[in-house]
Design a protein around this motif. Structure first.
Motif, mmCIF file in Angstrom:
data_model
loop_
_atom_site.group_PDB
_atom_site.id
_atom_site.type_symbol
_atom_site.label_atom_id
_atom_site.label_comp_id
_atom_site.label_asym_id
_atom_site.label_seq_id
_atom_site.Cartn_x
_atom_site.Cartn_y
_atom_site.Cartn_z
ATOM 1 N N GLU A 150 2.707 -4.975 -12.238
ATOM 2 C CA GLU A 150 2.575 -5.154 -10.785
ATOM 3 C C GLU A 150 3.586 -4.275 -10.042
ATOM 4 N N GLY A 151 4.764 -4.124 -10.625
ATOM 5 C CA GLY A 151 5.771 -3.243 -10.025
ATOM 6 C C GLY A 151 5.243 -1.825 -9.862
ATOM 7 N N ALA A 152 4.511 -1.359 -10.890
ATOM 8 C CA ALA A 152 3.949 -0.001 -10.815
ATOM 9 C C ALA A 152 2.776 0.068 -9.838
ATOM 10 N N LEU A 153 2.212 -1.084 -9.486
ATOM 11 C CA LEU A 153 1.091 -1.104 -8.520
ATOM 12 C C LEU A 153 1.572 -1.139 -7.069
ATOM 13 N N ILE A 154 2.870 -1.333 -6.870
ATOM 14 C CA ILE A 154 3.372 -1.449 -5.489
ATOM 15 C C ILE A 154 3.158 -0.139 -4.723
ATOM 16 N N GLU A 155 3.347 1.001 -5.399
ATOM 17 C CA GLU A 155 3.171 2.284 -4.670
ATOM 18 C C GLU A 155 1.744 2.439 -4.170
ATOM 19 N N PRO A 156 0.704 2.348 -5.032
ATOM 20 C CA PRO A 156 -0.660 2.443 -4.469
ATOM 21 C C PRO A 156 -0.944 1.340 -3.448
ATOM 22 N N ALA A 157 -0.366 0.153 -3.661
ATOM 23 C CA ALA A 157 -0.567 -0.931 -2.681
ATOM 24 C C ALA A 157 0.055 -0.560 -1.336
ATOM 25 N N SER A 158 1.183 0.161 -1.373
ATOM 26 C CA SER A 158 1.852 0.532 -0.122
ATOM 27 C C SER A 158 1.022 1.558 0.658
ATOM 28 N N ILE A 159 0.170 2.292 -0.040
ATOM 29 C CA ILE A 159 -0.742 3.243 0.621
ATOM 30 C C ILE A 159 -1.907 2.457 1.242
ATOM 31 N N ALA A 160 -2.519 1.583 0.437
ATOM 32 C CA ALA A 160 -3.640 0.775 0.945
ATOM 33 C C ALA A 160 -3.196 -0.049 2.159
ATOM 34 N N TYR A 161 -1.987 -0.541 2.097
ATOM 35 C CA TYR A 161 -1.409 -1.369 3.173
ATOM 36 C C TYR A 161 -1.437 -0.636 4.509
ATOM 37 N N ASP A 162 -1.243 0.674 4.469
ATOM 38 C CA ASP A 162 -1.232 1.488 5.677
ATOM 39 C C ASP A 162 -2.574 1.459 6.408
ATOM 40 N N TRP A 189 -8.626 -6.459 -1.611
ATOM 41 C CA TRP A 189 -7.720 -7.593 -1.836
ATOM 42 C C TRP A 189 -6.919 -7.893 -0.569
ATOM 43 N N LEU A 190 -6.423 -6.828 0.096
ATOM 44 C CA LEU A 190 -5.663 -7.021 1.336
ATOM 45 C C LEU A 190 -6.564 -7.518 2.473
ATOM 46 N N ALA A 191 -7.793 -7.001 2.548
ATOM 47 C CA ALA A 191 -8.722 -7.419 3.611
ATOM 48 C C ALA A 191 -8.959 -8.924 3.524
ATOM 49 N N LYS A 192 -9.104 -9.396 2.293
ATOM 50 C CA LYS A 192 -9.320 -10.833 2.097
ATOM 51 C C LYS A 192 -8.040 -11.605 2.471
ATOM 52 N N GLY A 295 -5.909 8.149 9.745
ATOM 53 C CA GLY A 295 -5.500 8.492 8.392
ATOM 54 C C GLY A 295 -4.398 7.536 7.958
ATOM 55 N N ALA A 296 -4.362 7.232 6.673
ATOM 56 C CA ALA A 296 -3.352 6.308 6.162
ATOM 57 C C ALA A 296 -2.796 6.873 4.867
ATOM 58 N N ALA A 297 -1.515 7.204 4.880
ATOM 59 C CA ALA A 297 -0.923 7.826 3.689
ATOM 60 C C ALA A 297 0.365 7.124 3.260
ATOM 61 N N GLY A 298 0.646 5.975 3.859
ATOM 62 C CA GLY A 298 1.874 5.263 3.507
ATOM 63 C C GLY A 298 3.018 5.724 4.375
ATOM 64 N N ARG A 299 4.003 4.866 4.526
ATOM 65 C CA ARG A 299 5.196 5.255 5.284
ATOM 66 C C ARG A 299 6.364 4.344 4.901
ATOM 67 N N TYR A 300 7.549 4.725 5.383
ATOM 68 C CA TYR A 300 8.745 3.986 5.022
ATOM 69 C C TYR A 300 8.639 2.521 5.460
ATOM 70 N N GLY A 301 8.994 1.631 4.574
ATOM 71 C CA GLY A 301 8.958 0.206 4.888
ATOM 72 C C GLY A 301 7.757 -0.502 4.285
ATOM 73 N N ASN A 302 6.701 0.272 3.970
ATOM 74 C CA ASN A 302 5.501 -0.362 3.421
ATOM 75 C C ASN A 302 5.753 -1.033 2.072
ATOM 76 N N ALA A 303 6.510 -0.352 1.204
ATOM 77 C CA ALA A 303 6.626 -0.835 -0.178
ATOM 78 C C ALA A 303 7.164 -2.269 -0.244
ATOM 79 N N PRO A 304 8.327 -2.566 0.375
ATOM 80 C CA PRO A 304 8.798 -3.957 0.284
ATOM 81 C C PRO A 304 7.887 -4.955 1.008
ATOM 82 N N GLU A 305 7.217 -4.491 2.083
ATOM 83 C CA GLU A 305 6.335 -5.420 2.799
ATOM 84 C C GLU A 305 5.127 -5.800 1.943
#
Ligand SMILES: [Zn+2]
Ligand SMILES: [Zn+2]
Length: 353
Positions: A150-162, A189-192, A295-305
Protein backbone atom coordinates in the motif's frame (compact mmCIF):
# COMPACT_ATOMS: atom_id res chain seq x y z
CA UNK A 1 35.78 1.99 0.90
CA UNK A 2 32.58 3.35 -0.61
CA UNK A 3 29.57 1.13 -0.23
CA UNK A 4 27.70 -0.03 -3.34
CA UNK A 5 24.23 -1.21 -4.32
CA UNK A 6 22.38 -2.54 -7.35
CA UNK A 7 20.32 -0.11 -9.42
CA UNK A 8 18.74 -0.17 -12.87
CA UNK A 9 19.48 2.59 -15.38
CA UNK A 10 17.87 3.01 -18.81
CA UNK A 11 20.52 4.01 -21.37
CA UNK A 12 18.21 4.17 -24.39
CA UNK A 13 15.16 2.42 -25.84
CA UNK A 14 15.19 -1.25 -24.78
CA UNK A 15 18.59 -0.79 -23.15
CA UNK A 16 18.17 -1.04 -19.37
CA UNK A 17 21.02 -2.37 -17.26
CA UNK A 18 21.26 -3.52 -13.68
CA UNK A 19 24.54 -2.16 -12.38
CA UNK A 20 26.61 -1.84 -9.26
CA UNK A 21 26.61 1.86 -8.32
CA UNK A 22 27.67 3.86 -5.24
CA UNK A 23 25.16 3.64 -2.40
CA UNK A 24 23.78 7.09 -1.52
CA UNK A 25 24.91 8.66 1.73
CA UNK A 26 22.91 10.23 4.55
CA UNK A 27 24.46 13.70 4.51
CA UNK A 28 22.84 16.94 5.76
CA UNK A 29 19.05 16.64 5.75
CA UNK A 30 19.08 13.47 3.65
CA UNK A 31 17.45 10.18 4.55
CA UNK A 32 18.75 6.95 3.04
CA UNK A 33 16.17 4.17 3.00
CA UNK A 34 16.24 0.57 1.94
CA UNK A 35 13.68 0.15 -0.84
CA UNK A 36 11.14 -2.57 0.04
CA UNK A 37 8.60 -2.16 -2.75
CA UNK A 38 8.73 -0.39 -6.12
CA UNK A 39 5.60 0.08 -8.20
CA UNK A 40 5.89 -0.37 -11.96
CA UNK A 41 4.28 2.58 -13.75
CA UNK A 42 3.25 2.99 -17.40
CA UNK A 43 5.66 5.93 -17.40
CA UNK A 44 8.52 3.54 -16.55
CA UNK A 45 7.54 1.27 -19.43
CA UNK A 46 7.46 4.25 -21.81
CA UNK A 47 10.92 5.34 -20.64
CA UNK A 48 12.13 1.79 -21.24
CA UNK A 49 10.68 1.67 -24.78
CA UNK A 50 11.37 5.31 -25.64
CA UNK A 51 7.67 5.91 -26.40
CA UNK A 52 7.26 8.56 -23.69
CA UNK A 53 6.40 11.98 -25.11
CA UNK A 54 8.85 13.37 -22.52
CA UNK A 55 11.64 11.31 -24.09
CA UNK A 56 10.77 12.71 -27.52
CA UNK A 57 10.65 16.27 -26.19
CA UNK A 58 14.00 15.79 -24.47
CA UNK A 59 12.58 16.49 -20.99
CA UNK A 60 13.43 12.96 -19.87
CA UNK A 61 17.01 12.20 -20.82
CA UNK A 62 18.98 8.97 -21.07
CA UNK A 63 20.71 7.64 -19.08
CA UNK A 64 17.76 7.65 -16.70
CA UNK A 65 17.74 5.99 -13.27
CA UNK A 66 13.95 5.56 -13.35
CA UNK A 67 11.24 4.49 -10.86
CA UNK A 68 9.13 6.85 -8.72
CA UNK A 69 6.63 4.71 -6.74
CA UNK A 70 8.08 3.14 -3.63
CA UNK A 71 8.07 2.50 0.09
CA UNK A 72 10.90 1.45 2.32
CA UNK A 73 12.66 1.42 5.66
CA UNK A 74 15.00 4.18 6.85
CA UNK A 75 18.54 2.92 7.11
CA UNK A 76 20.45 6.09 7.97
CA UNK A 77 19.66 9.74 8.57
CA UNK A 78 21.82 12.82 8.05
CA UNK A 79 22.84 15.01 11.02
CA UNK A 80 20.11 17.60 10.25
CA UNK A 81 17.22 15.09 10.10
CA UNK A 82 14.80 15.63 12.98
CA UNK A 83 11.74 13.39 12.68
CA UNK A 84 12.99 10.09 11.31
CA UNK A 85 15.24 7.38 12.64
CA UNK A 86 16.62 4.09 11.33
CA UNK A 87 13.89 1.44 11.18
CA UNK A 88 11.05 3.88 10.37
CA UNK A 89 8.77 2.82 7.50
CA UNK A 90 8.47 5.62 4.95
CA UNK A 91 6.99 6.75 1.66
CA UNK A 92 7.94 9.95 -0.15
CA UNK A 93 6.94 12.65 -2.59
CA UNK A 94 7.68 11.91 -6.24
CA UNK A 95 9.80 15.04 -6.56
CA UNK A 96 12.68 16.76 -4.79
CA UNK A 97 13.21 20.49 -4.35
CA UNK A 98 16.25 22.63 -3.55
CA UNK A 99 14.85 23.67 -0.17
CA UNK A 100 16.63 27.03 -0.37
CA UNK A 101 14.99 29.22 -3.03
CA UNK A 102 12.24 31.74 -2.36
CA UNK A 103 9.48 29.32 -3.44
CA UNK A 104 10.83 26.53 -1.21
CA UNK A 105 11.15 28.89 1.74
CA UNK A 106 7.42 29.65 1.53
CA UNK A 107 6.53 25.97 1.12
CA UNK A 108 5.46 26.41 -2.53
CA UNK A 109 7.65 23.49 -3.52
CA UNK A 110 5.99 22.94 -6.90
CA UNK A 111 7.33 26.33 -8.02
CA UNK A 112 10.94 25.53 -7.13
CA UNK A 113 12.88 26.36 -10.32
CA UNK A 114 15.30 23.48 -9.83
CA UNK A 115 12.70 20.80 -9.04
CA UNK A 116 13.81 17.24 -9.76
CA UNK A 117 11.21 14.57 -10.51
CA UNK A 118 12.00 11.18 -9.04
CA UNK A 119 12.91 8.87 -11.92
CA UNK A 120 11.59 11.09 -14.73
CA UNK A 121 12.05 14.76 -15.82
CA UNK A 122 15.27 16.33 -14.47
CA UNK A 123 15.79 12.92 -12.95
CA UNK A 124 16.38 12.38 -9.25
CA UNK A 125 17.78 8.87 -8.95
CA UNK A 126 14.79 6.51 -8.87
CA UNK A 127 13.67 3.43 -7.04
CA UNK A 128 14.60 0.50 -9.24
CA UNK A 129 17.45 0.41 -6.78
CA UNK A 130 18.23 -1.15 -3.44
CA UNK A 131 18.46 2.23 -1.68
CA UNK A 132 16.93 5.70 -2.11
CA UNK A 133 18.13 9.05 -0.86
CA UNK A 134 15.53 11.78 -0.20
CA UNK A 135 15.55 15.04 1.81
CA UNK A 136 13.54 14.84 5.02
CA UNK A 137 10.98 17.44 3.81
CA UNK A 138 9.80 14.98 1.13
CA UNK A 139 9.57 11.93 3.42
CA UNK A 140 6.52 10.74 5.38
CA UNK A 141 5.87 8.07 7.96
CA UNK A 142 3.93 5.09 6.60
CA UNK A 143 1.09 4.41 9.08
CA UNK A 144 1.28 1.00 10.70
CA UNK A 145 -2.18 0.12 9.34
CA UNK A 146 -0.79 0.19 5.80
CA UNK A 147 1.34 -2.54 4.24
CA UNK A 148 4.48 -1.88 2.20
CA UNK A 149 2.48 -2.71 -0.96
CA UNK A 150 0.00 0.00 0.00
CA UNK A 151 2.93 2.32 0.69
CA UNK A 152 4.06 1.87 -2.91
CA UNK A 153 0.50 2.63 -4.07
CA UNK A 154 0.45 6.04 -2.38
CA UNK A 155 2.23 7.74 -5.31
CA UNK A 156 -0.28 6.63 -8.00
CA UNK A 157 -3.07 7.34 -5.49
CA UNK A 158 -1.71 10.88 -5.03
CA UNK A 159 -2.09 11.39 -8.81
CA UNK A 160 -5.65 10.00 -8.92
CA UNK A 161 -6.47 12.18 -5.91
CA UNK A 162 -5.72 15.27 -7.99
CA UNK A 163 -8.61 14.42 -10.34
CA UNK A 164 -11.02 15.27 -7.50
CA UNK A 165 -9.57 18.66 -6.58
CA UNK A 166 -12.41 21.14 -6.12
CA UNK A 167 -15.08 18.50 -6.79
CA UNK A 168 -17.99 17.69 -4.45
CA UNK A 169 -19.81 14.46 -5.19
CA UNK A 170 -23.26 13.43 -3.98
CA UNK A 171 -25.44 10.35 -4.23
CA UNK A 172 -27.05 11.95 -7.30
CA UNK A 173 -23.77 11.98 -9.20
CA UNK A 174 -22.50 9.50 -11.72
CA UNK A 175 -18.74 9.14 -12.19
CA UNK A 176 -17.29 7.28 -15.15
CA UNK A 177 -13.65 6.24 -15.15
CA UNK A 178 -11.78 5.14 -18.28
CA UNK A 179 -8.87 2.76 -17.85
CA UNK A 180 -8.11 -0.33 -15.79
CA UNK A 181 -4.61 0.62 -14.69
CA UNK A 182 -3.90 1.44 -11.06
CA UNK A 183 -4.85 5.12 -11.48
CA UNK A 184 -8.19 4.18 -13.03
CA UNK A 185 -8.90 1.70 -10.24
CA UNK A 186 -7.89 4.16 -7.53
CA UNK A 187 -10.03 6.88 -9.16
CA UNK A 188 -13.08 4.60 -8.98
CA UNK A 189 -12.21 3.78 -5.35
CA UNK A 190 -11.91 7.50 -4.50
CA UNK A 191 -15.17 8.37 -6.32
CA UNK A 192 -16.98 5.87 -4.14
CA UNK A 193 -15.20 7.14 -1.01
CA UNK A 194 -16.30 10.68 -1.83
CA UNK A 195 -19.91 9.57 -2.05
CA UNK A 196 -20.73 9.34 -5.75
CA UNK A 197 -24.09 7.61 -6.21
CA UNK A 198 -22.88 5.59 -9.15
CA UNK A 199 -19.38 4.71 -10.27
CA UNK A 200 -18.82 3.10 -13.65
CA UNK A 201 -15.46 1.88 -14.92
CA UNK A 202 -14.82 1.36 -18.64
CA UNK A 203 -12.05 -0.97 -19.78
CA UNK A 204 -11.15 -3.67 -22.24
CA UNK A 205 -10.02 -6.62 -20.13
CA UNK A 206 -12.57 -8.73 -18.29
CA UNK A 207 -10.26 -9.90 -15.46
CA UNK A 208 -9.23 -6.33 -14.64
CA UNK A 209 -12.84 -5.11 -14.72
CA UNK A 210 -13.70 -7.72 -12.10
CA UNK A 211 -11.08 -6.19 -9.78
CA UNK A 212 -12.78 -2.78 -10.21
CA UNK A 213 -15.98 -4.28 -8.79
CA UNK A 214 -14.00 -5.54 -5.78
CA UNK A 215 -12.72 -2.08 -4.89
CA UNK A 216 -16.01 -0.25 -5.23
CA UNK A 217 -17.12 0.33 -8.84
CA UNK A 218 -20.89 -0.23 -9.14
CA UNK A 219 -20.77 -1.19 -12.80
CA UNK A 220 -18.10 -2.08 -15.31
CA UNK A 221 -18.32 -1.84 -19.09
CA UNK A 222 -16.15 -3.80 -21.48
CA UNK A 223 -15.71 -1.47 -24.44
CA UNK A 224 -14.61 -4.38 -26.63
CA UNK A 225 -18.00 -5.97 -26.16
CA UNK A 226 -20.44 -3.09 -26.01
CA UNK A 227 -20.98 0.48 -27.11
CA UNK A 228 -19.46 2.24 -24.11
CA UNK A 229 -21.01 5.64 -24.79
CA UNK A 230 -24.55 4.22 -24.94
CA UNK A 231 -23.88 1.96 -21.95
CA UNK A 232 -22.61 4.81 -19.75
CA UNK A 233 -25.59 6.98 -20.65
CA UNK A 234 -27.98 4.14 -19.90
CA UNK A 235 -26.36 3.35 -16.55
CA UNK A 236 -25.99 6.98 -15.45
CA UNK A 237 -28.39 8.18 -12.77
CA UNK A 238 -31.38 9.86 -14.42
CA UNK A 239 -29.98 8.86 -17.83
CA UNK A 240 -28.29 12.24 -18.16
CA UNK A 241 -24.73 11.04 -18.63
CA UNK A 242 -21.75 11.27 -16.30
CA UNK A 243 -21.34 14.28 -14.00
CA UNK A 244 -17.68 13.48 -13.71
CA UNK A 245 -15.46 11.81 -16.29
CA UNK A 246 -11.97 10.63 -15.33
CA UNK A 247 -9.73 9.62 -18.24
CA UNK A 248 -6.77 7.54 -17.10
CA UNK A 249 -6.16 5.24 -20.06
CA UNK A 250 -4.13 7.50 -22.36
CA UNK A 251 -6.34 6.39 -25.24
CA UNK A 252 -7.52 9.25 -27.49
CA UNK A 253 -10.72 7.32 -28.17
CA UNK A 254 -11.46 7.05 -24.44
CA UNK A 255 -11.10 10.83 -24.10
CA UNK A 256 -13.53 11.37 -26.98
CA UNK A 257 -15.95 8.78 -25.57
CA UNK A 258 -15.75 10.42 -22.15
CA UNK A 259 -16.68 13.79 -23.63
CA UNK A 260 -19.52 12.15 -25.56
CA UNK A 261 -21.16 10.67 -22.47
CA UNK A 262 -20.66 13.64 -20.13
CA UNK A 263 -23.67 15.38 -18.61
CA UNK A 264 -24.15 19.13 -18.82
CA UNK A 265 -21.71 20.99 -16.50
CA UNK A 266 -19.61 17.83 -16.21
CA UNK A 267 -16.13 17.87 -14.78
CA UNK A 268 -13.68 16.05 -17.03
CA UNK A 269 -10.40 15.18 -15.32
CA UNK A 270 -7.58 14.01 -17.55
CA UNK A 271 -5.12 11.98 -15.51
CA UNK A 272 -3.03 10.40 -18.22
CA UNK A 273 -0.24 11.19 -20.60
CA UNK A 274 -0.80 10.61 -24.31
CA UNK A 275 1.99 9.41 -26.54
CA UNK A 276 0.96 11.93 -29.21
CA UNK A 277 -1.20 15.01 -29.71
CA UNK A 278 -4.82 14.42 -30.64
CA UNK A 279 -5.98 16.63 -33.48
CA UNK A 280 -9.62 15.67 -33.91
CA UNK A 281 -11.16 16.45 -30.54
CA UNK A 282 -14.52 18.19 -31.00
CA UNK A 283 -14.38 21.35 -28.88
CA UNK A 284 -17.90 22.67 -29.52
CA UNK A 285 -19.61 20.00 -27.36
CA UNK A 286 -17.25 20.99 -24.53
CA UNK A 287 -18.32 24.62 -24.87
CA UNK A 288 -22.00 23.83 -25.31
CA UNK A 289 -22.02 21.40 -22.38
CA UNK A 290 -20.16 23.89 -20.17
CA UNK A 291 -17.69 21.15 -19.25
CA UNK A 292 -14.77 21.88 -16.95
CA UNK A 293 -11.80 19.99 -18.35
CA UNK A 294 -8.78 19.86 -16.08
CA UNK A 295 -5.44 18.15 -16.13
CA UNK A 296 -4.38 16.30 -13.00
CA UNK A 297 -0.77 15.34 -12.42
CA UNK A 298 -0.41 15.44 -8.65
CA UNK A 299 0.98 18.18 -6.47
CA UNK A 300 2.66 18.83 -3.15
CA UNK A 301 0.55 17.74 -0.19
CA UNK A 302 -1.42 15.07 -2.04
CA UNK A 303 0.62 12.10 -0.82
CA UNK A 304 -0.07 12.41 2.93
CA UNK A 305 -3.69 13.41 2.29
CA UNK A 306 -4.45 10.39 0.16
CA UNK A 307 -2.45 8.18 2.55
CA UNK A 308 -4.87 9.23 5.27
CA UNK A 309 -7.82 8.17 3.09
CA UNK A 310 -6.12 4.82 2.50
CA UNK A 311 -5.71 4.43 6.25
CA UNK A 312 -9.33 5.30 7.05
CA UNK A 313 -11.17 3.64 4.17
CA UNK A 314 -12.18 0.08 5.09
CA UNK A 315 -12.11 -0.78 1.37
CA UNK A 316 -8.54 -1.86 0.68
CA UNK A 317 -6.68 -1.03 -2.51
CA UNK A 318 -4.50 -4.13 -2.41
CA UNK A 319 -6.54 -6.07 -5.04
CA UNK A 320 -5.00 -3.76 -7.67
CA UNK A 321 -1.60 -5.38 -7.06
CA UNK A 322 -1.66 -7.97 -9.83
CA UNK A 323 1.97 -9.09 -9.74
CA UNK A 324 4.91 -9.30 -7.38
CA UNK A 325 8.23 -9.48 -9.23
CA UNK A 326 11.60 -9.98 -7.49
CA UNK A 327 14.08 -7.14 -8.15
CA UNK A 328 16.46 -9.55 -9.88
CA UNK A 329 13.76 -10.31 -12.49
CA UNK A 330 12.93 -6.66 -13.27
CA UNK A 331 14.74 -6.53 -16.61
CA UNK A 332 13.11 -9.79 -17.66
CA UNK A 333 9.74 -8.20 -16.81
CA UNK A 334 10.37 -5.16 -19.02
CA UNK A 335 11.56 -7.44 -21.84
CA UNK A 336 8.32 -9.42 -21.61
CA UNK A 337 6.08 -6.42 -21.14
CA UNK A 338 3.51 -7.56 -23.73
CA UNK A 339 2.90 -10.73 -21.72
CA UNK A 340 2.59 -8.90 -18.36
CA UNK A 341 0.40 -6.20 -19.84
CA UNK A 342 -2.43 -8.68 -20.47
CA UNK A 343 -3.08 -9.14 -16.77
CA UNK A 344 -1.15 -6.29 -15.17
CA UNK A 345 -2.91 -3.64 -13.14
CA UNK A 346 -0.05 -2.77 -10.78
CA UNK A 347 3.10 -4.86 -10.72
CA UNK A 348 5.24 -4.40 -7.64
CA UNK A 349 8.95 -5.15 -7.43
CA UNK A 350 10.01 -6.85 -4.23
CA UNK A 351 13.46 -6.75 -2.62
CA UNK A 352 15.25 -9.22 -0.37
CA UNK A 353 14.46 -8.43 3.25
ZN1 LIG B 1 3.74 6.45 -11.75
ZN1 LIG C 1 13.68 25.50 -4.35
Amino acid sequence: MKQTMKAITVYGPYDARMEIVPKPEATGDMIVAKVCRTGVCATDTSIYTGDSSFIRSGEIKYPCRFGHEWAGIVEAVGPEVKNFKPGDRIYTDNFVTCGKCEACQTGDYMSCPSIWSVGTVNCWDGCYAEYMQMPERHCFHLPEELSMDEGALIEPASIAYDAFRGVTLTEKDTVVVYGTGAIGMISAWLAKYYGAGRVILVGRTEEKLQIALQIGADFVINSRKEDAIAAVKKLSLGGKGANMVIETSGSPQALKDGMACAARYARISVVSFYERNIDDIAIDPLVLGCFAMVGAAGRYGNAPEVCEIMRKNPVKLTPVVSHHVPFEKTLEMFENDAEYRKTRIKAIITFDE
